[in-house]
Design a protein around this motif. Sequence first.
Motif: not given
Lengths: 223, 539
Positions: B424-425, B428-430, B459-460, B465-466
């Motif tokens: 999940v992260l 989003a990270f990229h 990324l809150k 979500a994660a």
Amino acid sequence: MPMILKNISIASPLRILVQIERLTIANGEVLGVLGPSGSGKSSLLSYCAGVLDPKFSASGEIWIGKDDETRIRLDKQSPQERKLGLMFQDDLLFPNMSVGENLLFGMQGHEPRATRLHRVREMLKKADLEGYVDRRPTSLSGGQRSRVSLLRTLLSNPRALLLDEPFAKLDPLLRLEFRAFVFQCVRDQELPCLLVTHEMTDLPAESKRITVGLLSDSKDILR
Amino acid sequence: MIWVSRIFVLILFFIPAAFSMLGAFLGSPSSSGTGALADLFSNYTMGAAVLTLKVGWVSTALAILLTGMALGWFRLAKSRSQHSWWTTGALGTLISIPHLSLATGLLLLVGDSGWLVRVLGSLFPGREYAFQLDHDVGAWTLSLFLGMKESLFLIYVGLPLVDSVGASRKIVNSLGRSNWTSWWWVEWPQVLHGLRYAIWAVLGYSICVVDVAVVLGPTNPPVFALVLWDWIKDPGESTQALVSGGALMLLALVALGVFGWEGALWSLGRFKSWLLSKGKIGKRPLPLSPMLLFILFTLILSVVALVLWVFGDSWTIDQPIPPAWTLEFAREGVSSMRGTLIQTLGLAVSSALASIATVLLWIEFDSRAHTKIATTAVFLMLVFPALIAVIGLDSMLSRVGIYHPSIAVFLGHMLFVFPYVFLVLQQAFHQVDPRLALVAASLGKSKTVFLLKIRVPLLKGSIAAAFAVGFAVSVSQFLPTIMLGGGDWTTLATETVASLSSGNRRWVAVYGLANAMLPAAVFLFCSLFSQRPEGSTCR
């Protein structure tokens, strides 16, 4: 069968893009649609194919056929009923199918298996692609992919060809080669052809051409 | 910092993961006796093995078929934006509810003197209705249930893939083919290709699942994972060899399952090629909406069945719904499960938070190349069957001699929570513009400052979500908790399974419902935060 465009008008939410009173494209003839990017060239093509983005408003009649009795009106039909062969600058071969399967997928009719396979081989031979039936599209060069995608369109027995900048992504040498191949096919199969481009040199010397979206009031010039 | 983050991931994920795989292959420390071989290859276990493969294939095939229908429907739906909130919300909530809870709900719905029997009995009195799931020799209920539940996971994974499919439908239409033909022949095969590892994971899960098989599976023979589970619970010396042999056999079953599936896929490709050459290209869509609705309906009714048994009072077999309602059992349940609830929450929150912190630190500080390797390892862990991983971790921890129930349980949960949180992260990270980090560096800010002041706030939503995902994964863990916790740890999952043997439907419902509500509530709460923050420079 000649294709006729009548009273076509396409507008974006901001302005009118295309207006055509009446235009006939004869068999084997290439009509060039010229204009800068964003002028609505591709929208005209999408409208003909029936896949125009609903954010545009468009109207007008598209007819195809020899004479008044046998002529069919296409603009009310669904995209797959129109049978207008559409091609883009990306070859858009189906990556999950082999070259042969790509060609078979578009082929209409209920001939026996052997005939279908034979036609595929004949077509490939014509395009200098003999023995490529089982190859994956990803293993082909750019020029080969373009040719396969044209063959796929031709094998589907289209009533006309709609080409959206089909040469844009090819390097100059391939471009020359593929252009000649396309126009040869158009003449051989006697298909009316609408070709969108922003390069005059992409068109055969003798072809008709219209320009879209050039003037400030967006009226089209018909030469 | 880079070393701190590396040591973190190593200790919390990679060493346990390597342990569990190594342990699974090496077998348990006191491998002794070849007499176990006879037990391992008895008719009983062979029957169980065959049944297991059938469950794996039937459920996976069903899940894939449903996924194809549902995704095709989404793809062809004219206004997808209307569905998107509904789908991700409803889908996410249903996914966050553990298999075990839905399975107990389904048991109460269609099982012996369940809701369905009661409704039928009141509509058409005078007849006996009996559905006994442990006599379901073909394990059809289990297979169908797994197929339904796993399809939700595949749909969820597949939704983003649908948007990235190449070769536009315009082309297919211009070749004279319909939208559904385009979906089944051109678009879906590409999505299916992208779903490959997710499908392996589904297969592995269906073949190795223990808790759901306890609830819905047949008993004679049961699926192989349950046979193995019986051996594990038996503390005798002689069963040690049996357990390690069984673990290997289960691994072989998973391998065989995947192999068979890939083979089937290959034959399907040949078959399609033949159809193409014959020109037999279908035009009609498969009948999908009724089937999809039926499944959604069944899953939702399963949850309702749990609710009925918790809050219904003096419900007899000839009444379609409880005649009276009471809060007594819910209250009693909550007070008696307080300790369990605290342990469940503690495990879930700690493993989810530890995973989030580790993943963030690690992607931020370590090099791209390392995270690439890690992605492979994480995927491997997702496909690697849980039961075998837990047996491996268990045997390795006791071999190394650092066995402590709390540490073992925590590491066991990390093993399963970490991969999902990572997935999940990482995505989003990229999506955060990498140039932002360069700008921050050029302003003289350290990476730590960038992580805390820029990355985390941006990324809150994804972190929320994660957390929801990690929490749900941890709550649904039955095996790691019971095997590694050595009886010291009880969670809602272990208590739900324990309540089954009591035969008291109400207790089953109380625990099943609590087990369902906890992750669903956390998921809904977190989804409030999951909206994209305003003014973020997300690409």
